[in-house]
Design a protein around this motif. Structure first.
Motif, PDB file in Angstrom:
ATOM      1  N   VAL A   1       0.862  -1.177   0.000  1.00 32.55           N
ATOM      2  CA  VAL A   1       0.000   0.000   0.000  1.00 32.55           C
ATOM      3  C   VAL A   1       0.901   1.230   0.000  1.00 32.55           C
ATOM      4  O   VAL A   1       1.834   1.333   0.803  1.00 32.55           O
ATOM      5  CB  VAL A   1      -0.897   0.002   1.263  1.00 32.55           C
TER       6      VAL A   1
ATOM      7  N   GLY B   1       1.022   5.585  -0.205  1.00 32.52           N
ATOM      8  CA  GLY B   1       0.358   6.894  -0.226  1.00 32.52           C
ATOM      9  C   GLY B   1       1.212   7.837  -1.062  1.00 32.52           C
ATOM     10  O   GLY B   1       1.415   7.631  -2.253  1.00 32.52           O
ATOM     11  N   GLY B   2       1.799   8.840  -0.390  1.00 35.54           N
ATOM     12  CA  GLY B   2       2.648   9.799  -1.101  1.00 35.54           C
ATOM     13  C   GLY B   2       4.094   9.342  -1.232  1.00 35.54           C
ATOM     14  O   GLY B   2       4.917  10.058  -1.812  1.00 35.54           O
ATOM     15  N   GLY B   3       4.447   8.206  -0.656  1.00 32.49           N
ATOM     16  CA  GLY B   3       5.826   7.704  -0.761  1.00 32.49           C
ATOM     17  C   GLY B   3       6.846   8.560  -0.030  1.00 32.49           C
ATOM     18  O   GLY B   3       8.030   8.558  -0.368  1.00 32.49           O
ATOM     19  N   SER B   4       6.406   9.279   1.026  1.00 25.97           N
ATOM     20  CA  SER B   4       7.335  10.168   1.733  1.00 25.97           C
ATOM     21  C   SER B   4       7.917   9.537   2.994  1.00 25.97           C
ATOM     22  O   SER B   4       8.660  10.186   3.732  1.00 25.97           O
ATOM     23  CB  SER B   4       6.645  11.491   2.090  1.00 25.97           C
ATOM     24  N   ASN B   5       7.583   8.260   3.228  1.00 24.64           N
ATOM     25  CA  ASN B   5       8.166   7.598   4.400  1.00 24.64           C
ATOM     26  C   ASN B   5       8.599   6.178   4.054  1.00 24.64           C
ATOM     27  O   ASN B   5       8.453   5.261   4.867  1.00 24.64           O
ATOM     28  CB  ASN B   5       7.182   7.611   5.574  1.00 24.64           C
TER      29      ASN B   5
ATOM     30  N   PRO C   1       4.626  16.066   4.452  1.00 26.54           N
ATOM     31  CA  PRO C   1       4.201  15.521   3.158  1.00 26.54           C
ATOM     32  C   PRO C   1       3.390  14.241   3.335  1.00 26.54           C
ATOM     33  O   PRO C   1       3.369  13.659   4.417  1.00 26.54           O
ATOM     34  CB  PRO C   1       5.535  15.193   2.447  1.00 26.54           C
TER      35      PRO C   1
ATOM     36  N   SER D   1      -0.010  11.439   2.547  1.00 24.33           N
ATOM     37  CA  SER D   1      -1.460  11.295   2.461  1.00 24.33           C
ATOM     38  C   SER D   1      -2.078  11.181   3.857  1.00 24.33           C
ATOM     39  O   SER D   1      -1.399  10.831   4.830  1.00 24.33           O
ATOM     40  CB  SER D   1      -1.772  10.015   1.681  1.00 24.33           C
TER      41      SER D   1
ATOM     42  N   GLN E   1       2.574   6.022  11.421  1.00 19.89           N
ATOM     43  CA  GLN E   1       3.616   6.302  12.411  1.00 19.89           C
ATOM     44  C   GLN E   1       3.161   7.406  13.378  1.00 19.89           C
ATOM     45  O   GLN E   1       3.985   8.058  13.993  1.00 19.89           O
ATOM     46  CB  GLN E   1       4.951   6.621  11.742  1.00 19.89           C
TER      47      GLN E   1
ATOM     48  N   GLY F   1       3.872  13.358  13.941  1.00 15.49           N
ATOM     49  CA  GLY F   1       3.950  14.376  14.980  1.00 15.49           C
ATOM     50  C   GLY F   1       4.945  15.442  14.598  1.00 15.49           C
ATOM     51  O   GLY F   1       5.881  15.190  13.840  1.00 15.49           O
TER      52      GLY F   1
ATOM     53  N   ILE G   1      -5.779   1.421   5.154  1.00 13.22           N
ATOM     54  CA  ILE G   1      -6.604   2.467   5.772  1.00 13.22           C
ATOM     55  C   ILE G   1      -7.394   3.172   4.665  1.00 13.22           C
ATOM     56  O   ILE G   1      -6.816   3.664   3.688  1.00 13.22           O
ATOM     57  CB  ILE G   1      -5.727   3.453   6.578  1.00 13.22           C
TER      58      ILE G   1
ATOM     59  N   ARG H   1       9.604  25.000   8.847  1.00 11.60           N
ATOM     60  CA  ARG H   1       9.908  23.772   8.096  1.00 11.60           C
ATOM     61  C   ARG H   1      10.605  24.097   6.777  1.00 11.60           C
ATOM     62  O   ARG H   1      11.492  23.373   6.350  1.00 11.60           O
ATOM     63  CB  ARG H   1       8.618  22.971   7.857  1.00 11.60           C
TER      64      ARG H   1
HETATM   65  C1  LIG Z   1      10.476  16.638   4.044  1.00  7.64           C
HETATM   66  C2  LIG Z   1       9.754  15.651   4.933  1.00  7.64           C
HETATM   67  C3  LIG Z   1       9.376  16.025   6.210  1.00  7.64           C
HETATM   68  C4  LIG Z   1       8.697  15.125   7.045  1.00  7.64           C
HETATM   69  N1  LIG Z   1       8.334  15.541   8.304  1.00  7.64           N
HETATM   70  C5  LIG Z   1       7.672  14.695   9.132  1.00  7.64           C
HETATM   71  C6  LIG Z   1       7.287  15.117  10.445  1.00  7.64           C
HETATM   72  O1  LIG Z   1       7.524  16.253  10.850  1.00  7.64           O
HETATM   73  N2  LIG Z   1       6.664  14.233  11.238  1.00  7.64           N
HETATM   74  C7  LIG Z   1       6.353  12.968  10.815  1.00  7.64           C
HETATM   75  O2  LIG Z   1       5.768  12.222  11.604  1.00  7.64           O
HETATM   76  N3  LIG Z   1       6.702  12.548   9.589  1.00  7.64           N
HETATM   77  C8  LIG Z   1       7.356  13.366   8.732  1.00  7.64           C
HETATM   78  N4  LIG Z   1       7.727  12.949   7.488  1.00  7.64           N
HETATM   79  C9  LIG Z   1       7.446  11.553   7.095  1.00  7.64           C
HETATM   80  C10 LIG Z   1       6.159  11.372   6.227  1.00  7.64           C
HETATM   81  O3  LIG Z   1       5.794  12.570   5.599  1.00  7.64           O
HETATM   82  C11 LIG Z   1       4.970  10.894   7.055  1.00  7.64           C
HETATM   83  O4  LIG Z   1       5.282   9.678   7.709  1.00  7.64           O
HETATM   84  C12 LIG Z   1       3.713  10.664   6.193  1.00  7.64           C
HETATM   85  O5  LIG Z   1       2.603  10.367   7.015  1.00  7.64           O
HETATM   86  C13 LIG Z   1       3.887   9.565   5.159  1.00  7.64           C
HETATM   87  O6  LIG Z   1       2.780   9.646   4.268  1.00  7.64           O
HETATM   88  P1  LIG Z   1       2.819   8.974   2.845  1.00  7.64           P
HETATM   89  O7  LIG Z   1       1.425   9.041   2.291  1.00  7.64           O
HETATM   90  O8  LIG Z   1       3.866   9.576   2.006  1.00  7.64           O
HETATM   91  O9  LIG Z   1       3.176   7.471   3.231  1.00  7.64           O
HETATM   92  P2  LIG Z   1       4.018   6.405   2.369  1.00  7.64           P
HETATM   93  O10 LIG Z   1       5.457   6.797   2.378  1.00  7.64           O
HETATM   94  O11 LIG Z   1       3.360   6.205   1.043  1.00  7.64           O
HETATM   95  O12 LIG Z   1       3.820   5.086   3.248  1.00  7.64           O
HETATM   96  C14 LIG Z   1       4.408   5.000   4.533  1.00  7.64           C
HETATM   97  C15 LIG Z   1       3.945   3.709   5.188  1.00  7.64           C
HETATM   98  O13 LIG Z   1       2.523   3.741   5.352  1.00  7.64           O
HETATM   99  C16 LIG Z   1       1.897   2.670   4.629  1.00  7.64           C
HETATM  100  N5  LIG Z   1       0.651   3.235   4.083  1.00  7.64           N
HETATM  101  C17 LIG Z   1       0.521   4.355   3.316  1.00  7.64           C
HETATM  102  N6  LIG Z   1      -0.767   4.610   3.088  1.00  7.64           N
HETATM  103  C18 LIG Z   1      -1.465   3.635   3.719  1.00  7.64           C
HETATM  104  C19 LIG Z   1      -2.868   3.333   3.834  1.00  7.64           C
HETATM  105  N7  LIG Z   1      -3.817   4.094   3.291  1.00  7.64           N
HETATM  106  N8  LIG Z   1      -3.220   2.224   4.529  1.00  7.64           N
HETATM  107  C20 LIG Z   1      -2.272   1.413   5.100  1.00  7.64           C
HETATM  108  N9  LIG Z   1      -0.949   1.642   5.021  1.00  7.64           N
HETATM  109  C21 LIG Z   1      -0.559   2.758   4.346  1.00  7.64           C
HETATM  110  C22 LIG Z   1       2.904   2.240   3.584  1.00  7.64           C
HETATM  111  O14 LIG Z   1       2.711   0.881   3.223  1.00  7.64           O
HETATM  112  C23 LIG Z   1       4.213   2.466   4.319  1.00  7.64           C
HETATM  113  O15 LIG Z   1       4.445   1.392   5.192  1.00  7.64           O
HETATM  114  C24 LIG Z   1       8.401  13.821   6.601  1.00  7.64           C
HETATM  115  C25 LIG Z   1       8.788  13.438   5.299  1.00  7.64           C
HETATM  116  C26 LIG Z   1       9.455  14.354   4.467  1.00  7.64           C
HETATM  117  C27 LIG Z   1       9.832  13.931   3.067  1.00  7.64           C
END
Ligand SMILES: Cc1cc2nc3c(=O)[nH]c(=O)nc-3n(C[C@H](O)[C@H](O)[C@H](O)COP(=O)(O)OP(=O)(O)OC[C@H]3O[C@@H](n4cnc5c(N)ncnc54)[C@H](O)[C@@H]3O)c2cc1C
Length: 348
Positions: free
Chosen positions: A55, A57-61, A121, A123, A130, A133, A182, A227
Motif C-alpha cells: 500500500v 500513499g505519497g511515498g514520503s516515508n 508531506p 497522504s 507512524q 507528529g 486504511i 519547516r
Molecule cells: C520533508 C519531509 C518532512 C517530514 N516531516 C515529518 C514530520 O515532521 N513528522 C512525521 O511524523 N513525519 C514526517 N515525514 C514523514 C512522512 O511525511 C509521514 O510519515 C507521512 O505520514 C507519510 O505519508 P505517505 O502518504 O507519504 O506514506 P508512504 O510513504 O506512502 O507510506 C508510509 C507507510 O505507510 C503505509 N501506508 C501508506 N498509506 C497507507 C494506507 N492508506 N493504509 C495502510 N498503510 C498505508 C505504507 O505501506 C508504508 O508502510 C516527513 C517526510 C518528508 C519527506
C-alpha cells in the motif's frame, strides 16, 4: 472480471515519481485505488492474489532498495465529511487526500487543531501509520477512529484509538504492515480550540512576528516557515524527513551519557524516560554533511539523509548503516529508522 482488471493494473512502472527519495526502482504491477469498489476489483485479479502487495500513499516515508516484484496499491480515495459532535468537530477524510492541503482547508473552514502538523508531506491514510507528529502535537491527540480494509477478512473494519496502539512514531500498523489498508481517518477537532505554541521554535517564530495571541492561522504560517527553512524540499534533494527516531533512554542511561558528554541534548518525556536528540548524536560523530557518493547526511539537519541526485536505495541504506554504526560505537545507542525500508532487511 479479468478483462476489466487488465485496464486497472499497469505493468513495469517506474516508482521514481512515487517516492520522495526519488529512487528509481520499478514495480511489476501498479494500481490506483480511488474507492473500495476499485480495491475489490483489483484484489480479485489472480495475478494480484498471488503476488506481494504494498500500500502506497505519497511515498514520503519509504525507502525502496530494489525493484518491487508485486502490486503497488496507490491510494487515491478522496472525500471530506464534517459532523458537529458537540464538544468537537468530527471530520472523516479519505485516505488519498493530501495531508497538508487538508490541514489548511480545515483551518480555512474554522476547524483548527492540526495546524502544528502543517507541511508534513504525504497522504491522510498514512498519517496514523507512524502517528505523525511535529512541533508539540501528534496525530493521536486529534484522532477519533479510522476504517480499514482488512485483507485477511476481506471486509471493512472500524478501529478506535486504543486498537491503533499509538505511540511515539509508532502504531499497530507498523508492526503488522500490509495486513490492512486504511480507507479513511476520522479526526476529533476540539470546538474549544487553544493554541499549542510552547515548542521552542514555534514560540520564537511567533515572537519574531510580534504575535502574542496566536490564532490557528498564525501557528500554521509559523510552522510552514520553520519547516521551509530547516528541511530539504524533496523536489530539490530527495529525502524522507527524519531518517531516525529520537532514541528513548532511562534516567540512569541519560545521567551516564551526560557525565561523558555534557552538551548532550535530551528532553524529559515523563515516567523517568528521556528522548535524546538523534541529530545531536549524529552531529557529534562528525557525520553532519557527510557525503558518500550520491547520498549524504543533510548539512543543515543531521537527522535527514538526502539523495544528491541519482542515488540508489542501497546507497542511502549503506549510509544509514554507517550512521547507526558510528552512533552505536560512540554512545552505545541504537538508532531506529523512521521510514519503512522495502527490499532489504530494515537497518534495526
Ligand atoms: C520533508 C519531509 C518532512 C517530514 N516531516 C515529518 C514530520 O515532521 N513528522 C512525521 O511524523 N513525519 C514526517 N515525514 C514523514 C512522512 O511525511 C509521514 O510519515 C507521512 O505520514 C507519510 O505519508 P505517505 O502518504 O507519504 O506514506 P508512504 O510513504 O506512502 O507510506 C508510509 C507507510 O505507510 C503505509 N501506508 C501508506 N498509506 C497507507 C494506507 N492508506 N493504509 C495502510 N498503510 C498505508 C505504507 O505501506 C508504508 O508502510 C516527513 C517526510 C518528508 C519527506
Amino acid at each position: 472480471m479479468q478483462a476489466r482488471t487488465n485496464e486497472l493494473i499497469e505493468h513495469d512502472v517506474s516508482l521514481r515519481p512515487f517516492n520522495t527519495f526519488g529512487v528509481d526502482v520499478r514495480a511489476s504491477m501498479f494500481a490506483r485505488i480511488g474507492s473500495i469498489e476499485r480495491l475489490q476489483q483489483v484484489l480479485s485479479d489472480v495475478r494480484v492474489i498471488a503476488a506481494p502487495r504494498l500500500v502506497l500513499g505519497g511515498g514520503s516515508n519509504v525507502l525502496f532498495t530494489r525493484d518491487f516484484d508485486g502490486c503497488i496499491l496507490k491510494i487515491e480515495i478522496p472525500g471530506v465529511q464534517c459532523e458537529d459532535a458537540g464538544e468537537s468537530w468530527r471530520v472523516r477524510v479519505g485516505a488519498g487526500e493530501g495531508w497538508h492541503s487538508i490541514v489548511e482547508r480545515l483551518i480555512d473552514d474554522g476547524k483548527p487543531g492540526l495546524e502544528n502538523l502543517a507541511l508534513i508531506p504525504g497522504s491522510v491514510g498514512a498519517a496514523p501509520i507512524q502517528n505523525i507528529g511535529a512541533y508539540g502535537v501528534e496525530l493521536a491527540e486529534r484522532f477519533d477512529s479510522l476504517r480499514v480494509w482488512n485483507f485477511g477478512a476481506g471486509s471493512l473494519q472500524r478501529m478506535t484509538s486504543d486498537e491503533c496502539k499509538f505511540a511515539y512514531r509508532d502504531s499497530v500498523f507498523k508492526h503488522q504492515a500490509d495486513r490492512r489498508l486504511i480507507v479513511d481517518v476520522t479526526f476529533a477537532l476540539p470546538r474549544k480550540w487553544s493554541p499549542v505554541a510552547d515548542y521552542a521554535d514555534v514560540a520564537a517564530e511567533l515572537r519574531q512576528r510580534n504575535v502574542t495571541q496566536p490564532q490557528a492561522r498564525d501557528i500554521f504560517s509559523a510552522v510552514v516557515a520553520i519547516r521551509r527553512r530547516k528541511l530539504p524540499d524533496p523536489l530539490v534533494f530527495g529525502n524522507a524527513g527524519s531518517f531516525f527516531k529520537n532514541p528513548v533512554v532511562s534516567r540512569q542511561q541519560r545521567t551516564e551519557l551526560i557525565d561523558r558528554h555534557p552538551s548532550l541534548v535530551s528532553y524529559d518525556i515523563g515516567g523517568g524516560r528521556y528522548k535524546l536528540a538523534a541529530g545531536w548524536l549524529i552531529d557529534a560523530c562528525g557525520l553532519k554533511g557527510a557525503v558518500r557518493g550520491r547520498a549524504a547526511v543533510y548539512d543543515k539537519q543531521a537527522l535527514v539523509l538526502v539523495n544528491l541526485g541519482g542515488a540508489t536505495g542501497a546507497e542511502i541504506l549503506a549510509l544509514a548503516r554507517e550512521v547507526q554504526d558510528a552512533v552505536r560505537a560512540r554512545f552505545g545507542i541504537e538508532l531506529d529508522p523512521e521510514p519503512r525500508i522495502i527490499g532489504h532487511a530494515a537497518v534495526a
